[in-house]
Design a protein around this motif. Structure first.
Motif, PDB file in Angstrom:
ATOM      1  N   GLU A  28     -12.426  -1.930 -42.084  1.00 22.10           N
ATOM      2  CA  GLU A  28     -11.802  -3.088 -42.666  1.00 22.10           C
ATOM      3  C   GLU A  28     -12.103  -4.556 -42.209  1.00 22.10           C
ATOM      4  N   ILE A  29     -11.912  -4.345 -41.080  1.00 14.56           N
ATOM      5  CA  ILE A  29     -12.028  -5.626 -40.168  1.00 14.56           C
ATOM      6  C   ILE A  29     -13.528  -6.050 -40.119  1.00 14.56           C
ATOM      7  N   VAL A  30     -14.419  -5.186 -40.170  1.00 18.39           N
ATOM      8  CA  VAL A  30     -15.756  -5.586 -40.122  1.00 18.39           C
ATOM      9  C   VAL A  30     -16.111  -5.917 -41.666  1.00 18.39           C
ATOM     10  N   GLU A  31     -15.522  -5.340 -42.713  1.00 15.57           N
ATOM     11  CA  GLU A  31     -15.850  -5.979 -44.233  1.00 15.57           C
ATOM     12  C   GLU A  31     -15.208  -7.118 -44.118  1.00 15.57           C
ATOM     13  N   LEU A  32     -13.761  -7.382 -43.643  1.00 14.74           N
ATOM     14  CA  LEU A  32     -13.137  -8.702 -43.818  1.00 14.74           C
ATOM     15  C   LEU A  32     -14.130  -9.714 -42.872  1.00 14.74           C
ATOM     16  N   VAL A  33     -14.481  -9.588 -41.921  1.00 13.53           N
ATOM     17  CA  VAL A  33     -15.483 -10.706 -41.154  1.00 13.53           C
ATOM     18  C   VAL A  33     -16.617 -11.119 -41.955  1.00 13.53           C
ATOM     19  N   VAL A  36     -15.733 -13.212 -45.296  1.00 13.55           N
ATOM     20  CA  VAL A  36     -15.152 -14.457 -44.790  1.00 13.55           C
ATOM     21  C   VAL A  36     -16.539 -15.399 -44.507  1.00 13.55           C
ATOM     22  N   VAL A  37     -17.400 -14.806 -43.575  1.00 18.17           N
ATOM     23  CA  VAL A  37     -18.405 -15.589 -42.961  1.00 18.17           C
ATOM     24  C   VAL A  37     -19.426 -15.973 -43.990  1.00 18.17           C
ATOM     25  N   ARG A  38     -19.607 -14.824 -45.157  1.00 15.06           N
ATOM     26  CA  ARG A  38     -20.454 -14.932 -46.171  1.00 15.06           C
ATOM     27  C   ARG A  38     -20.051 -16.013 -47.109  1.00 15.06           C
ATOM     28  N   GLU A  39     -18.664 -16.261 -47.113  1.00  9.72           N
ATOM     29  CA  GLU A  39     -18.292 -17.408 -47.935  1.00  9.72           C
ATOM     30  C   GLU A  39     -18.224 -18.608 -47.352  1.00  9.72           C
ATOM     31  N   SER A  40     -18.243 -18.722 -45.872  1.00 13.75           N
ATOM     32  CA  SER A  40     -17.939 -20.048 -45.215  1.00 13.75           C
ATOM     33  C   SER A  40     -19.362 -21.079 -45.653  1.00 13.75           C
ATOM     34  N   VAL A  51     -23.090 -13.025 -36.596  1.00 11.79           N
ATOM     35  CA  VAL A  51     -21.956 -12.511 -35.965  1.00 11.79           C
ATOM     36  C   VAL A  51     -22.144 -10.949 -35.570  1.00 11.79           C
ATOM     37  N   VAL A  52     -21.530 -10.980 -34.452  1.00 11.11           N
ATOM     38  CA  VAL A  52     -21.628  -9.489 -33.935  1.00 11.11           C
ATOM     39  C   VAL A  52     -20.081  -8.940 -33.639  1.00 11.11           C
ATOM     40  N   VAL A  53     -19.740  -7.930 -34.221  1.00 15.35           N
ATOM     41  CA  VAL A  53     -18.484  -7.445 -33.805  1.00 15.35           C
ATOM     42  C   VAL A  53     -18.335  -6.202 -32.786  1.00 15.35           C
ATOM     43  N   LEU A  54     -17.436  -6.541 -31.947  1.00 12.70           N
ATOM     44  CA  LEU A  54     -17.410  -5.422 -30.891  1.00 12.70           C
ATOM     45  C   LEU A  54     -16.180  -4.539 -30.754  1.00 12.70           C
ATOM     46  N   PHE A  55     -16.214  -3.469 -30.853  1.00  8.70           N
ATOM     47  CA  PHE A  55     -14.805  -2.561 -30.669  1.00  8.70           C
ATOM     48  C   PHE A  55     -15.147  -1.499 -29.315  1.00  8.70           C
ATOM     49  N   GLY A  56     -13.920  -1.056 -28.866  1.00  2.35           N
ATOM     50  CA  GLY A  56     -13.978  -0.084 -28.086  1.00  2.35           C
ATOM     51  C   GLY A  56     -14.855  -0.358 -26.664  1.00  2.35           C
ATOM     52  N   ASP A  57     -15.573   0.614 -26.209  1.00  6.32           N
ATOM     53  CA  ASP A  57     -16.249   0.400 -25.120  1.00  6.32           C
ATOM     54  C   ASP A  57     -17.184  -0.914 -25.175  1.00  6.32           C
ATOM     55  N   ASP A  58     -17.748  -1.122 -26.214  1.00 10.54           N
ATOM     56  CA  ASP A  58     -18.408  -2.710 -26.434  1.00 10.54           C
ATOM     57  C   ASP A  58     -17.683  -3.711 -26.127  1.00 10.54           C
ATOM     58  N   HIS A  59     -16.418  -3.665 -26.811  1.00  9.07           N
ATOM     59  CA  HIS A  59     -15.764  -4.930 -26.518  1.00  9.07           C
ATOM     60  C   HIS A  59     -15.348  -4.883 -25.005  1.00  9.07           C
ATOM     61  N   GLU A  60     -14.701  -3.896 -24.235  1.00  5.91           N
ATOM     62  CA  GLU A  60     -14.656  -4.003 -22.868  1.00  5.91           C
ATOM     63  C   GLU A  60     -15.738  -4.536 -21.934  1.00  5.91           C
ATOM     64  N   LYS A  61     -16.907  -4.008 -22.599  1.00  7.84           N
ATOM     65  CA  LYS A  61     -18.215  -4.071 -21.741  1.00  7.84           C
ATOM     66  C   LYS A  61     -18.338  -5.855 -21.699  1.00  7.84           C
ATOM     67  N   LEU A  62     -17.995  -6.529 -22.955  1.00  5.07           N
ATOM     68  CA  LEU A  62     -18.328  -7.740 -22.905  1.00  5.07           C
ATOM     69  C   LEU A  62     -17.219  -8.658 -21.922  1.00  5.07           C
ATOM     70  N   LEU A 137      -8.090 -17.476 -39.719  1.00  7.12           N
ATOM     71  CA  LEU A 137      -7.197 -17.295 -40.573  1.00  7.12           C
ATOM     72  C   LEU A 137      -7.107 -15.887 -41.218  1.00  7.12           C
ATOM     73  N   ALA A 138      -8.205 -15.469 -41.547  1.00  2.83           N
ATOM     74  CA  ALA A 138      -8.139 -14.008 -42.267  1.00  2.83           C
ATOM     75  C   ALA A 138      -7.565 -12.928 -41.384  1.00  2.83           C
ATOM     76  N   LEU A 139      -7.807 -13.101 -40.010  1.00  2.00           N
ATOM     77  CA  LEU A 139      -7.148 -12.210 -39.121  1.00  2.00           C
ATOM     78  C   LEU A 139      -5.569 -12.479 -39.203  1.00  2.00           C
ATOM     79  N   ALA A 140      -5.211 -13.667 -38.806  1.00  2.00           N
ATOM     80  CA  ALA A 140      -3.858 -13.976 -38.899  1.00  2.00           C
ATOM     81  C   ALA A 140      -3.151 -13.408 -40.259  1.00  2.00           C
TER      82      ALA A 140
END
Length: 201
Positions: A28-33, A36-40, A51-62, A137-140
């Protein structure tokens, strides 16, 4: 509960104490992002934001990459505070959104419209800023806290090689996000008279 736009603007704050207790699922977060970016907006509808979205191990790796690079430039006696900030305010979160601008798009527009050549890099930065703000804004709105960070260009090379980022994508910012574990501090505002001029004709 529905919120008007100005209420949502006030809700969007830099949240530095974030966690992994996010009720919204990853897809759902991925689709939201994406939505939102598509309509910016972007100049000439260039759609230069990437845009690149990172979760889990990839987020921590960053954020481990950020620490590795910071360790090279931060004095040893000051590194503990830096490490605490990165681990507590960014790595502790649920994920990170990386915002890029595609320089091939910018160069293509410069070649096609040479009259505006000097403006396209500026307009690209504006497009990126609007995309970042819209995602924030969308995350908030979903009760997800975030901040915007700028560890580029320090981490650019490692990010590109780790996640196979195209050479034309220029990293502009990083947005760690997560559950709001502590509220933002009260925001102060400068006087309107110093900031706005209105002429009613």
């Amino acid at each position: 509960m529905s919120q008007n736009f100005n209420e949502l603007q006030k809700k969007r704050r830099s949240i530095y104490v974030i966690g992994k207790n996010v009720a919204v699922n990853k897809q759902e977060i991925v689709e939201l992002v994406k939505n939102v970016v598509r309509e910016s907006p972007s100049s000439f509808n260039s759609q230069s934001s990437r845009v690149v979205v990172l979760f889990g191990d990839d987020h921590e790796k960053l954020w481990n990459i950020a620490l590795d690079e910071l360790r090279k430039i931060v004095p040893a006696d000051a590194f503990a505070a830096t490490e605490q900030k990165v681990n507590g305010s960014f790595k502790a979160g649920f994920g990170t959104v990386l915002f890029f601008e595609d320089q091939d798009v910018v160069k293509g527009l410069q070649e096609k419209f040479p009259t505006y050549a000097d403006n396209f890099p500026v307009w690209s930065e504006q497009a990126s800023g609007m995309a970042q703000y819209a995602v924030w804004l969308a995350l908030a709105e979903k009760e997800i806290g975030a901040t915007v960070q700028h560890y580029n260009p320090l981490i650019d090379q490692a990010v590109a090689s780790t996640w196979g980022i195209p050479a034309s994508w220029k990293l502009r910012s990083q947005m760690p996000f997560g559950s709001i574990e502590a509220p933002a501090q009260a925001k102060t505002y400068m006087d309107d008279d110093a900031r706005f001029k209105v002429f009613l004709g």
